[in-house]
Design an enzyme around this catalytic site. Structure first.
Site, PDB file in Angstrom:
ATOM      1  N   HIS A 129     -17.690 -17.934  22.250  1.00  0.00           N
ATOM      2  CA  HIS A 129     -15.707 -16.754  20.780  1.00  0.00           C
ATOM      3  C   HIS A 129     -15.688 -15.900  21.836  1.00  0.00           C
ATOM      4  O   HIS A 129     -16.186 -15.398  22.436  1.00  0.00           O
ATOM      5  CB  HIS A 129     -16.708 -16.789  19.433  1.00  0.00           C
ATOM      6  CG  HIS A 129     -18.025 -16.238  20.355  1.00  0.00           C
ATOM      7  ND1 HIS A 129     -17.978 -14.791  20.171  1.00  0.00           N
ATOM      8  CD2 HIS A 129     -19.183 -16.184  19.922  1.00  0.00           C
ATOM      9  CE1 HIS A 129     -19.597 -14.363  19.893  1.00  0.00           C
ATOM     10  NE2 HIS A 129     -20.434 -14.852  20.126  1.00  0.00           N
ATOM     11  N   GLU A 164     -26.718 -18.925  17.181  1.00  0.00           N
ATOM     12  CA  GLU A 164     -26.887 -18.775  18.423  1.00  0.00           C
ATOM     13  C   GLU A 164     -28.138 -17.967  18.327  1.00  0.00           C
ATOM     14  O   GLU A 164     -29.357 -18.536  17.727  1.00  0.00           O
ATOM     15  CB  GLU A 164     -26.245 -16.716  18.731  1.00  0.00           C
ATOM     16  CG  GLU A 164     -27.359 -15.886  19.684  1.00  0.00           C
ATOM     17  CD  GLU A 164     -26.716 -16.858  21.351  1.00  0.00           C
ATOM     18  OE1 GLU A 164     -27.173 -17.455  21.316  1.00  0.00           O
ATOM     19  OE2 GLU A 164     -25.550 -16.096  22.043  1.00  0.00           O
TER      20      GLU A 164
END
Length: 196
Positions: free
Chosen positions: A9, A79
């Site tokens: 990202h 994550e």
């Protein structure tokens, strides 16, 4: 046989500041949105048969701006859960734990929303993602949009390495990487490439 296209990202306020951003859901910065838009060109040239994305806003927005239609939102792509180190920089952690290194020393438990996990825990999630996406590679490329540490672990597991060896694969925000095969063996075909 297709390739796994690894998309980290774009930049967030915390990634810019070096703060550990596991489960805290932050938006992209303006720069992060520009990074994501710049990925559209290189991705348009690929035959992508599936896009799998982390549930985090920063990953989903990156996919959208990069022109990827998300087929699956996969919670295994969140994550690394940094536990008690969520939102804290490495320098701040090292003030209490000199020489601390995530890949060797792990994290401390946090609150109920951030209990923390080990490299092996992240590796088990990466293995689950790989088991689901590998069969799709027979039909073309699969884009995986997620976060720096989980994608580094996923890369290590793709190569048959232990999860903590994800430390070998530095990965910047708003970058593309590809994982493929050579003579039937898994390889890195490109790495950490920012869009122009």
């Amino acid at each position: 046989m297709g390739e796994l296209i690894i998309v980290r990202h774009g930049e967030t306020e915390w990634s810019r500041a070096g703060r550990h951003t596991g489960r805290t859901d932050l938006p992209l910065t303006e720069h992060g949105e520009r990074q994501a838009r710049a990925l559209a060109g290189p991705l348009a040239d690929r035959r992508i048969v599936r896009t799998v994305c982390s549930p985090a806003e920063r990953a989903r927005r990156t996919a959208e701006l990069a022109g990827l239609a998300v087929d699956d939102v996969d919670p295994d792509l969140w994550e690394w859960d940094y536990g008690g180190y969520e939102g804290i920089t490495t320098a701040e952690i090292r003030a209490d734990r000199p020489g601390w290194y995530l890949w060797d020393d792990g994290v401390i438990p946090g609150d109920a929303e951030h209990p923390g996990e080990s490299a092996e825990d992240v590796g088990a999630r990466a293995d689950a993602v790989l088991a689901r996406v590998r069969p799709l590679l027979d039909d073309g490329d699969v884009a995986v949009v997620a976060h720096g540490h989980v994608l580094r672990v996923l890369t290590a597991r793709h190569l048959g390495l232990e999860p903590a060896l994800g430390r070998l694969f530095a990965l910047g925000t708003g970058t593309l990487s590809t994982l493929g095969a050579e003579h039937g063996r898994p390889v890195v075909t490109s790495w950490n490439t920012p869009a122009r």
